[in-house]
Design a protein around this motif. Structure first.
Motif, mmCIF file in Angstrom:
data_model
loop_
_atom_site.group_PDB
_atom_site.id
_atom_site.type_symbol
_atom_site.label_atom_id
_atom_site.label_comp_id
_atom_site.label_asym_id
_atom_site.label_seq_id
_atom_site.Cartn_x
_atom_site.Cartn_y
_atom_site.Cartn_z
ATOM 1 N N TYR A 26 0.836 -1.212 0.000
ATOM 2 C CA TYR A 26 0.000 0.000 0.000
ATOM 3 C C TYR A 26 0.864 1.253 0.000
ATOM 4 O O TYR A 26 0.651 2.159 -0.817
ATOM 5 C CB TYR A 26 -0.935 -0.009 1.212
ATOM 6 C CG TYR A 26 -1.718 1.267 1.355
ATOM 7 C CD1 TYR A 26 -2.867 1.490 0.608
ATOM 8 C CD2 TYR A 26 -1.307 2.270 2.232
ATOM 9 C CE1 TYR A 26 -3.582 2.671 0.727
ATOM 10 C CE2 TYR A 26 -2.012 3.445 2.358
ATOM 11 C CZ TYR A 26 -3.148 3.641 1.610
ATOM 12 O OH TYR A 26 -3.841 4.818 1.729
ATOM 13 N N THR B 15 -5.922 5.095 -9.159
ATOM 14 C CA THR B 15 -5.746 4.422 -7.872
ATOM 15 C C THR B 15 -6.589 3.163 -7.738
ATOM 16 O O THR B 15 -6.062 2.120 -7.314
ATOM 17 C CB THR B 15 -6.058 5.406 -6.728
ATOM 18 O OG1 THR B 15 -5.140 6.511 -6.803
ATOM 19 C CG2 THR B 15 -5.912 4.726 -5.376
ATOM 20 N N PRO B 16 -7.878 3.159 -8.062
ATOM 21 C CA PRO B 16 -8.617 1.888 -7.983
ATOM 22 C C PRO B 16 -8.067 0.812 -8.914
ATOM 23 O O PRO B 16 -8.077 -0.369 -8.559
ATOM 24 C CB PRO B 16 -10.043 2.294 -8.394
ATOM 25 C CG PRO B 16 -10.127 3.754 -8.109
ATOM 26 C CD PRO B 16 -8.766 4.283 -8.399
ATOM 27 N N THR C 34 -8.543 -2.592 -0.971
ATOM 28 C CA THR C 34 -9.677 -1.678 -0.894
ATOM 29 C C THR C 34 -10.161 -1.580 0.548
ATOM 30 O O THR C 34 -10.303 -2.581 1.243
ATOM 31 C CB THR C 34 -10.818 -2.156 -1.795
ATOM 32 O OG1 THR C 34 -10.340 -2.235 -3.145
ATOM 33 C CG2 THR C 34 -11.980 -1.196 -1.742
ATOM 34 N N ASN D 119 -10.307 8.397 -9.244
ATOM 35 C CA ASN D 119 -11.415 7.595 -9.752
ATOM 36 C C ASN D 119 -11.007 6.536 -10.771
ATOM 37 O O ASN D 119 -11.772 5.585 -10.988
ATOM 38 C CB ASN D 119 -12.474 8.507 -10.385
ATOM 39 C CG ASN D 119 -13.155 9.397 -9.364
ATOM 40 O OD1 ASN D 119 -14.043 8.967 -8.639
ATOM 41 N ND2 ASN D 119 -12.724 10.645 -9.289
ATOM 42 N N ARG E 288 -8.805 -4.722 -5.721
ATOM 43 C CA ARG E 288 -9.728 -5.053 -4.639
ATOM 44 C C ARG E 288 -9.009 -5.476 -3.369
ATOM 45 O O ARG E 288 -9.568 -5.383 -2.273
ATOM 46 C CB ARG E 288 -10.671 -6.177 -5.094
ATOM 47 C CG ARG E 288 -11.610 -5.768 -6.226
ATOM 48 C CD ARG E 288 -12.516 -6.921 -6.598
ATOM 49 N NE ARG E 288 -13.449 -6.528 -7.647
ATOM 50 C CZ ARG E 288 -14.629 -5.995 -7.414
ATOM 51 N NH1 ARG E 288 -15.017 -5.798 -6.171
ATOM 52 N NH2 ARG E 288 -15.426 -5.666 -8.404
#
Length: 398
Positions: A231, A316-317, A325, A313, A322
């Motif tokens: 991360y 990064t995602p 997240t 939006n 997932r």
């Protein structure tokens, strides 16, 4: 009541096993109640203890989070034959060089902007004049506020401009001695944590009483290290690219010190939701200090908002995926909690700490606190337990 108590005593004498189980139930009930009370008291007192002891807990927590993020680099060096002490020193030195470069890019030009603030107030007023004229009451408020800022910061700004720090060492030497002591303490914690990491992990795993427990402990440790390092490394890379892109756009726009603004954008973007708002506000203020037209002055903030919208939006995602997240509500709660406890440094640590906690819970399973506290009778009466024992041991009636 006397007859009922006498019947219970007689029943206990006829069946000693039932009396033992009733006594065990009462003890479990008492222990569960005490655990609940102590746990509630600890949860209520813990935040205030962290806030009161911020001078100790803040650098310690930050050092542990940074050390966990540096573990993959440490293990990479150790796999290539580098001794643990030397690998720890090299990992720490690489981190300090990165921080020193970032602060040199941000702090040194920022002192010059801060020194220019008093003389830039007329330009800011001139740029905001169309808006201020539309709100006549706001005009008086802004005038009084800007005058107080100008009178209160001019001497301080000149002093800061005369002695601008050029590195992280100069910055902390010029800061309060307590900050320098906390920095030194954090550096020592990182070094000794990394130097003893291999022995600490091996000893923790070996102390488990079973093979399954050892494997679960190893899995938890590895998951925490991987999630935290992945991360922080990913977010740092994304924020660095974001800051570089904003710097290039500001340079093309003619904004002075574009890389300083890129560094501020990168640093603020580590704090979700609140950080981008702060970065846009600072860019708006910097634009008002630089350009004469209000439209051009607000363009740096608009550029950042557009780039950040794409990053938040889409990029990064897509990069994090997932696996890393986190629930946005949990992020807001963590930001508000750690920001209240430790201020801006706490807000920077909020997401990594939340990620570590989430990884531990996912690896070990969510603890069944209610079942642990209430299963053995905290919400069960003695008569209900006695009836269950009578059903379990029907021979006691004979």
């Amino acid at each position: 009541m006397a007859e009922k108590k006498g019947d219970q005593d007689a029943e206990a004498r006829r069946n000693p096993l039932a009396q033992i189980e009733i006594d065990d139930f009462r003890r479990d009930r008492l222990l569960a109640a005490l655990t609940l009370i102590i746990g509630a008291a600890f949860c209520l007192a813990f935040p205030f203890a962290l806030k009161a002891g911020a001078e100790f807990f803040l650098p310690l927590t930050a050092a542990i989070v940074i050390a966990i993020a540096l573990v993959p680099l440490l293990e990479w060096l150790e796999r290539r034959g580098v001794p643990s002490a030397l690998a720890s020193f090299l990992s720490l030195a690489a981190f300090l060089m990165l921080v020193n470069a970032a602060l040199a890019i941000i702090v040194v030009p920022a002192t010059g902007w801060f020194a220019r603030l008093p003389e830039s107030i007329p330009r800011i007023q001139s740029n905001l004049a169309p808006l201020i004229d539309f709100y006549s009451t706001l005009q008086k408020f802004v005038d009084s506020t800007l005058m107080s800022v100008a009178s209160g910061t001019e001497a301080t700004a000149q002093a800061v401009a005369a002695q601008a720090p050029s590195s992280v060492i100069d910055y902390f030497i010029s800061a309060a001695p307590a900050a320098a002591i906390q920095l030194f303490f954090a550096v020592l914690v990182i070094f000794f944590f990394l130097a003893g990491w291999t022995r600490l992990r091996r000893g923790t795993i070996r102390r488990r009483g079973s093979f399954d427990g050892a494997m679960q402990t190893a899995r938890v440790i590895q998951n925490v290290v991987d999630a935290t390092a992945d991360y922080l490394a990913t977010i740092t890379m994304i924020n660095a690219i974001l800051g570089l892109l904003v710097s290039l756009l500001l340079w093309a726009l003619g904004m002075p010190s574009p890389f300083m603004w890129g560094g501020i954008v990168s640093l603020c973007n580590f704090v979700p939701y609140l950080g981008p708002i702060v970065a846009a506000t600072l860019l708006g203020l910097g634009g008002l200090m630089t350009f004469d037209a209000v439209g051009l002055a607000l363009l740096p903030a608009l550029i950042f908002i557009a780039v950040h919208t794409i990053e938040a939006n889409l990029v990064t995602p897509l990069v994090l995926g997932r696996r890393l997240t986190i629930n946005p509500l949990l992020i807001l709660v963590s930001l508000s909690f750690w920001g209240w406890v430790w201020g801006a440094p706490g807000a920077l640590l909020a997401v990594p700490l939340l990620l570590i906690l989430q990884t531990v819970l996912q690896s070990t399973g969510t603890p069944d606190l209610a079942g642990f506290l209430f299963e053995h009778g905290t919400l069960t009466t003695t008569d209900e337990v006695r009836d269950r024992l009578n059903r379990t041991h029907p021979e006691s009636d004979g």
